[in-house]
Design an enzyme around this catalytic site. Structure first.
Site, PDB file in Angstrom:
ATOM      1  CG  ASP A 169      33.852   0.696  19.373  1.00  0.00           C
ATOM      2  OD1 ASP A 169      33.264   0.465  20.435  1.00  0.00           O
ATOM      3  OD2 ASP A 169      35.091   0.871  19.294  1.00  0.00           O
ATOM      4  CE  LYS A 180      30.653  11.640   6.937  1.00  0.00           C
ATOM      5  NZ  LYS A 180      29.674  12.649   7.368  1.00  0.00           N
ATOM      6  CG  ASP A 225      27.208  12.882   9.728  1.00  0.00           C
ATOM      7  OD1 ASP A 225      26.647  11.920   9.162  1.00  0.00           O
ATOM      8  OD2 ASP A 225      27.623  13.872   9.106  1.00  0.00           O
ATOM      9  CG  ASP A 235      30.198   2.192  24.140  1.00  0.00           C
ATOM     10  OD1 ASP A 235      29.738   1.038  24.241  1.00  0.00           O
ATOM     11  OD2 ASP A 235      31.350   2.488  24.497  1.00  0.00           O
ATOM     12  CE1 TYR A 254      38.036   1.102  15.458  1.00  0.00           C
ATOM     13  CE2 TYR A 254      36.790  -0.552  16.638  1.00  0.00           C
ATOM     14  CZ  TYR A 254      37.026   0.774  16.326  1.00  0.00           C
ATOM     15  OH  TYR A 254      36.252   1.754  16.896  1.00  0.00           O
TER      16      TYR A 254
END
Ligand code: NAD
Length: 360
Positions: free
Chosen positions: A251, A195, A227, A255, A146
């Site tokens: 992020d 990852k 994942d 959620d 980001y």
């Protein structure tokens, strides 16, 4: 002990829920003989109305002068509020991003806890829920994809967009330390999510997390690919204590974890910098649809205040007491409208605050 607490009442239901959290903090201060002084700070829509800007230097300087800041949510209804006629850098949300940056709040903490009394709100099957879950997601907040270099270009007549994912070892080390320190206050287990099978930034992440782990021999460290973590959160959420991860993975996973609890009005959050200072706020928004009706659930903000007691003020016993009061109120069958279920007593925002104070 004496502490100075900044209060950002914010917009929509913000003032209502912050008032209840303040009521609870006052009860804590008298029960445990602390002295809390409060400074009201402007941010978001309320700041635009008063000063024309969503965040002023005065708010930043006053916040720096506090031990911690407790905030209700900011923002309004994007379709009807005049704040959203302004250019993006002048809108309420710009104030929030601005204060996080100005205060260097690099560590975002979001607990996801399943209350026994609210099991029916959890979308998972009973056999998956098992004995419930109690985890905290620690997300790096000021680096990664980001904040990396980004551009959109046209090459050979074709549009192409580039985002850059960068982490240096210092950025990883400071968030990893936070993760392990918090694990020491909880179940002493860290699941570091990356990852590393594909990304260089993840391989560095993993290496630095392992270095930091050596300073915390009591904490069990495991690595998990992002994942797999997304699947494990809905297959076996009870396995997690602290999930430590980078900005974008955090992020998304935070959620997902909050949806698994099923009740948005219950979820607290904190954003911390390198000192003890932190900004504490509910995970939900300013709910303009129910503002001013005295029906909002103040528990997420009250639990954010409990996090503030624990992480910024080092008042663990007091934080435990606030969390216990929340459990007791739920056990006694009191609910605001958003978590109401059959056989319970529906109460208003202010009544719920009073019930929490009684139980403290
Ligand atoms: P929201 O979280 O405000 O509301 C979503 C739904 O949940 C609404 O139906 C609302 O009534 C309900 N809800 C939320 N909190 C509740 C509570 N404590 N008690 C009972 N019900 C509750 O999300 P939204 O509608 O997408 O956003 C509204 C505004 O909030 C927007 O301006 C958005 O930008 C802002 N927002 C701010 C923050 C923040 O301050 N950190 C975070 C998210 C959204």
């Amino acid at each position: 002990m004496n502490f100075k607490i900044g209060l950002i009442h914010g917009d929509g239901i913000g003032p209502e829920i912050v008032n209840e959290a303040k009521k609870v903090l006052e009860a804590v201060s008298s029960k445990y003989s602390h002295s809390f002084t409060y400074e009201n700070l402007l941010l978001g829509g309320a700041s635009i109305d008063a000063t024309g800007e969503p965040l002023t230097d005065e708010t930043i300087e006053s916040a720096k002068d506090c031990d911690a800041v407790l905030m209700g949510s900011i923002g309004g209804d994007a379709k009807t509020s005049p704040w959203y006629q302004l250019e993006p850098s002048k809108r309420p949300e710009a104030g929030l991003l601005g204060i996080r940056k100005a205060l260097n709040l690099f560590a975002n903490l979001r607990p996801a806890y399943l209350y026994d009394e609210l099991r029916d709100a959890c979308p998972l099957k009973k056999e998956i829920i098992g004995d419930g879950f109690d985890m905290i997601i620690i997300r790096e907040l000021t680096g990664g994809l980001y904040f990396g270099e980004k551009k959109t270009v046209v090459e050979d007549g074709m549009r192409k967009a580039i985002d850059t994912l960068t982490y240096d070892e210092n950025e990883i080390r400071r968030i990893a330390k936070r993760g392990f320190e918090i694990a020491m206050k909880r179940g002493k287990k860290v699941t570091s999510v990356d990852k590393a099978n594909v990304l260089d930034s993840s391989r560095l992440w993993r290496a630095v997390v392992e270095e930091v782990a050596k300073d915390y021999p009591e904490v069990t460290l495991e690595h998990m690919l992002v994942d797999n973590c997304a699947m494990q959160l809905v297959m076996n959420p009870g396995q997690f204590d602290v999930i430590l991860t980078e900005n974008m993975f955090g992020d998304i996973l935070s959620d997902e974890a909050s949806m698994v609890t099923g009740s948005i009005g219950m979820l607290s959050s904190a954003s911390l910098n390198e000192t003890k200072f932190g900004l504490y706020e509910p995970s939900h928004g300013s709910a303009p649809d129910i503002a001013g009706k005295n029906i909002a659930n103040p528990i997420a903000t009250v639990l954010s205040a409990a996090m503030m007691l624990r992480y910024s003020l080092d008042l663990d016993r007091e934080a435990d007491a606030v969390e216990a009061a929340v459990r007791k109120v739920l056990k006694d069958g009191y609910r605001t409208g958003d978590i109401m279920s059959e056989g319970c007593t529906q109460v208003s925002t202010t009544q719920l605050g009073d019930l929490l104070v009684e139980r403290l």
